[in-house]
Design an enzyme around this catalytic site. Structure first.
Site, mmCIF file in Angstrom:
data_model
loop_
_atom_site.group_PDB
_atom_site.id
_atom_site.type_symbol
_atom_site.label_atom_id
_atom_site.label_comp_id
_atom_site.label_asym_id
_atom_site.label_seq_id
_atom_site.Cartn_x
_atom_site.Cartn_y
_atom_site.Cartn_z
ATOM 1 N N CYS A 244 -9.574 3.198 18.592
ATOM 2 C CA CYS A 244 -9.699 1.934 19.118
ATOM 3 C C CYS A 244 -9.529 2.122 20.754
ATOM 4 O O CYS A 244 -11.336 1.414 20.895
ATOM 5 C CB CYS A 244 -8.469 1.074 18.861
ATOM 6 S SG CYS A 244 -6.883 1.872 19.092
HETATM 7 N N1 LIG Z 1 -4.006 1.076 13.907
HETATM 8 C C1 LIG Z 1 -4.745 1.253 14.278
HETATM 9 O O1 LIG Z 1 -5.196 -0.180 15.126
HETATM 10 C C2 LIG Z 1 -5.818 2.379 13.895
HETATM 11 C C3 LIG Z 1 -7.352 1.774 15.153
HETATM 12 C C4 LIG Z 1 -7.903 3.347 15.033
HETATM 13 C C5 LIG Z 1 -7.442 4.181 14.171
HETATM 14 N N2 LIG Z 1 -6.660 4.051 13.812
HETATM 15 C C6 LIG Z 1 -5.689 5.856 12.591
HETATM 16 O O2 LIG Z 1 -5.784 5.290 11.636
HETATM 17 C C7 LIG Z 1 -5.056 6.298 11.044
HETATM 18 C C8 LIG Z 1 -3.943 5.776 10.264
HETATM 19 O O3 LIG Z 1 -3.289 4.859 11.480
HETATM 20 P P1 LIG Z 1 -2.651 3.085 11.197
HETATM 21 O O4 LIG Z 1 -2.757 2.500 11.844
HETATM 22 O O5 LIG Z 1 -2.746 2.521 10.040
HETATM 23 O O6 LIG Z 1 -1.455 4.271 10.674
HETATM 24 P P2 LIG Z 1 0.212 3.549 9.236
HETATM 25 O O7 LIG Z 1 -0.191 2.225 9.718
HETATM 26 O O8 LIG Z 1 1.325 4.364 9.784
HETATM 27 O O9 LIG Z 1 -0.267 4.376 8.501
HETATM 28 C C9 LIG Z 1 -0.339 5.273 8.043
HETATM 29 C C10 LIG Z 1 -0.381 6.291 6.393
HETATM 30 O O10 LIG Z 1 -0.543 7.647 6.379
HETATM 31 C C11 LIG Z 1 0.586 7.482 5.834
HETATM 32 N N3 LIG Z 1 1.403 8.818 5.578
HETATM 33 C C12 LIG Z 1 1.826 9.122 7.045
HETATM 34 N N4 LIG Z 1 2.052 10.360 7.313
HETATM 35 C C13 LIG Z 1 1.551 11.328 6.235
HETATM 36 C C14 LIG Z 1 1.492 12.327 5.698
HETATM 37 N N5 LIG Z 1 1.960 13.227 6.319
HETATM 38 N N6 LIG Z 1 0.607 12.698 4.871
HETATM 39 C C15 LIG Z 1 -0.087 11.883 4.077
HETATM 40 N N7 LIG Z 1 0.007 10.380 4.154
HETATM 41 C C16 LIG Z 1 0.514 9.850 5.384
HETATM 42 C C17 LIG Z 1 0.903 6.682 5.153
HETATM 43 O O11 LIG Z 1 1.928 6.229 4.363
HETATM 44 P P3 LIG Z 1 3.490 5.803 3.665
HETATM 45 O O12 LIG Z 1 3.308 4.292 3.435
HETATM 46 O O13 LIG Z 1 4.327 6.786 3.251
HETATM 47 O O14 LIG Z 1 3.923 5.631 5.245
HETATM 48 C C18 LIG Z 1 0.255 5.325 5.663
HETATM 49 O O15 LIG Z 1 -0.329 5.050 4.652
HETATM 50 C C19 LIG Z 1 -4.643 7.048 12.299
HETATM 51 O O16 LIG Z 1 -5.338 8.319 12.310
HETATM 52 C C20 LIG Z 1 -4.479 5.860 13.356
HETATM 53 O O17 LIG Z 1 -4.853 7.071 14.874
HETATM 54 C C21 LIG Z 1 -5.820 3.267 13.621
#
Ligand SMILES: NC(=O)c1ccc[n+]([C@@H]2O[C@H](COP(=O)([O-])OP(=O)(O)OC[C@H]3O[C@@H](n4cnc5c(N)ncnc54)[C@H](OP(=O)(O)O)[C@@H]3O)[C@@H](O)[C@H]2O)c1
Length: 345
Positions: A153
């Site tokens: 982001c």
């Molecule tokens: N948030 C943002 O603004 C944003 C922006 C750009 C990129 N990203 C990227 O997008 C990705 C997800 O971010 P997010 O913000 O959506 O995070 P999040 O809300 O913490 O969600 C993480 C997801 O991954 C799952 N997970 C966690 N550990 C895992 C594992 N070891 N194996 C399989 N699944 C697993 C979680 O499942 P559970 O529910 O079971 O924990 C949840 O579905 C990250 O790589 C982040 O850097 C995020």
């Protein structure tokens, strides 16, 4: 049959997280996509509404694991760093286009990748062919791609602001990227220090001793032509759910007035559907819930300028750009499914 001749079958893995939920929200409304499966670990048979009640109208149910080979044309991975690489390899081998919203394939330099994201192995051949999907700068490499590394982001906002100056030789040396993000940028898992009581009515910087998005911004600047240009990157957490503002301070190789600075941006993004150059500095709210990015430029002194860029961290900063990349990669209209405008006020 080409993907464009019938609806594209899409799956989302990591559907219980913020980026995954945003991808589902966008894909469910995409006119050329059928959402064939959504996956959350240990959530087999759990209604999506149990995780995200705002998505209850979709009537979807989570599955564990990942889609079967041949089940989906495109799979969005919204997993933490280190959790995507092996899954991506399997899915690509099964014939799916994989769009990794996480960071496992963003940094091309193997040493840098492991320095910032740990020693978990990633498939070398696949890493080498991943297309870094800052869409506006990757459009010619996306069609036919098997793996898209969706940008972070902060790098999305910083590079939209700075790459035009890197590409035209106007960036004199390492710029400063002073950036603010809403708390959803940290993901859904509540960590100590991220609760309402501590974040409300307060702003703080973090990652001063190094943040993994700095090398990604530097890689993007090098791609644009500013090789070896180091960046000072300081992210801040601000008490809002969504939104990201990058304020970029740069020294220029030439004296430039504000109008000329804006012209550099306007010439870099002619007719772009999602990148807009404004006269006034943008607010994050303009982009909320959308895939749009808003830029502004101003002279701040002799050979100095400030460029700002506002996006939604979950939109152009994550799931929105992921859908834009899918559209371009599969030959769909680039704006399909991304028509939303910001909700203001
Ligand atoms: N948030 C943002 O603004 C944003 C922006 C750009 C990129 N990203 C990227 O997008 C990705 C997800 O971010 P997010 O913000 O959506 O995070 P999040 O809300 O913490 O969600 C993480 C997801 O991954 C799952 N997970 C966690 N550990 C895992 C594992 N070891 N194996 C399989 N699944 C697993 C979680 O499942 P559970 O529910 O079971 O924990 C949840 O579905 C990250 O790589 C982040 O850097 C995020």
């Amino acid at each position: 049959m080409s993907a464009a001749a019938r609806k594209v079958r899409a799956s989302v893995v990591g559907a219980t997280g913020y980026a995954g939920a945003e991808a589902i929200r966008l894909l469910a409304a995409h006119p050329l996509v059928t959402l064939v499966s959504i996956h959350g670990r240990e959530r087999d048979g759990v209604p999506l509404a149990a995780e995200f009640p705002h998505l209850a109208p979709l009537g979807l149910t989570l599955r564990s694991g990942v889609p079967e080979p041949g089940e989906a044309d495109v799979v969005f991975l919204a997993l933490p760093s280190g959790a995507s690489a092996a899954t991506a390899e399997r899915l690509v081998a099964g014939g799916a286009l994989v769009i990794d919203i996480g960071a496992d394939f963003r940094l091309r330099d193997e040493r840098l990748h492991h320095a910032w994201y740990g020693e978990a192995p990633r498939p070398q051949t696949l890493a080498a062919e991943a297309v870094y999907g800052l869409t506006e700068r990757a459009r010619d490499r996306l069609p036919g791609a098997r793996l898209v590394a969706n940008p972070g982001c902060y790098p999305t906002a910083a590079l939209l602001a700075l790459a035009p100056f890197a590409a035209t030789g106007l960036l004199a040396d390492g710029p400063i990227v002073d950036a603010k993000s809403g708390v959803s940028g940290a993901g859904r898992t509540a960590a100590r220090g991220y609760g309402f009581s501590e974040l409300d009515a307060s702003v703080s910087a973090y990652g001063l001793d190094g943040h993994r998005h700095a090398p990604e911004i530097e890689q993007g600047l090098a791609d644009a032509g500013a090789t070896g240009c180091g960046v000072t990157f300081v992210p801040h957490l601000v008490p809002m759910a969504r939104g990201l503002l990058a304020t970029c301070y740069l020294n220029l190789t030439d004296e430039m007035e504000t109008a000329a600075l804006r012209a550099v941006l306007a010439e870099a993004y002619p007719g772009e559907p999602f990148v807009h150059v404004l006269d006034a500095p943008p607010a994050t709210k303009l982009a909320s819930g959308t895939n749009h990015a808003f830029l502004s430029a101003a002279r701040s002194g002799p050979r100095r300028a400030v460029i700002t860029c506002a996006i939604d961290n979950l939109g152009k900063g994550a799931a929105g750009q992921a859908v834009q990349n899918m559209n371009v990669a599969l030959g769909l209209p680039e704006t399909a499914g991304l028509a939303a405008l910001g909700v203001v006020p």
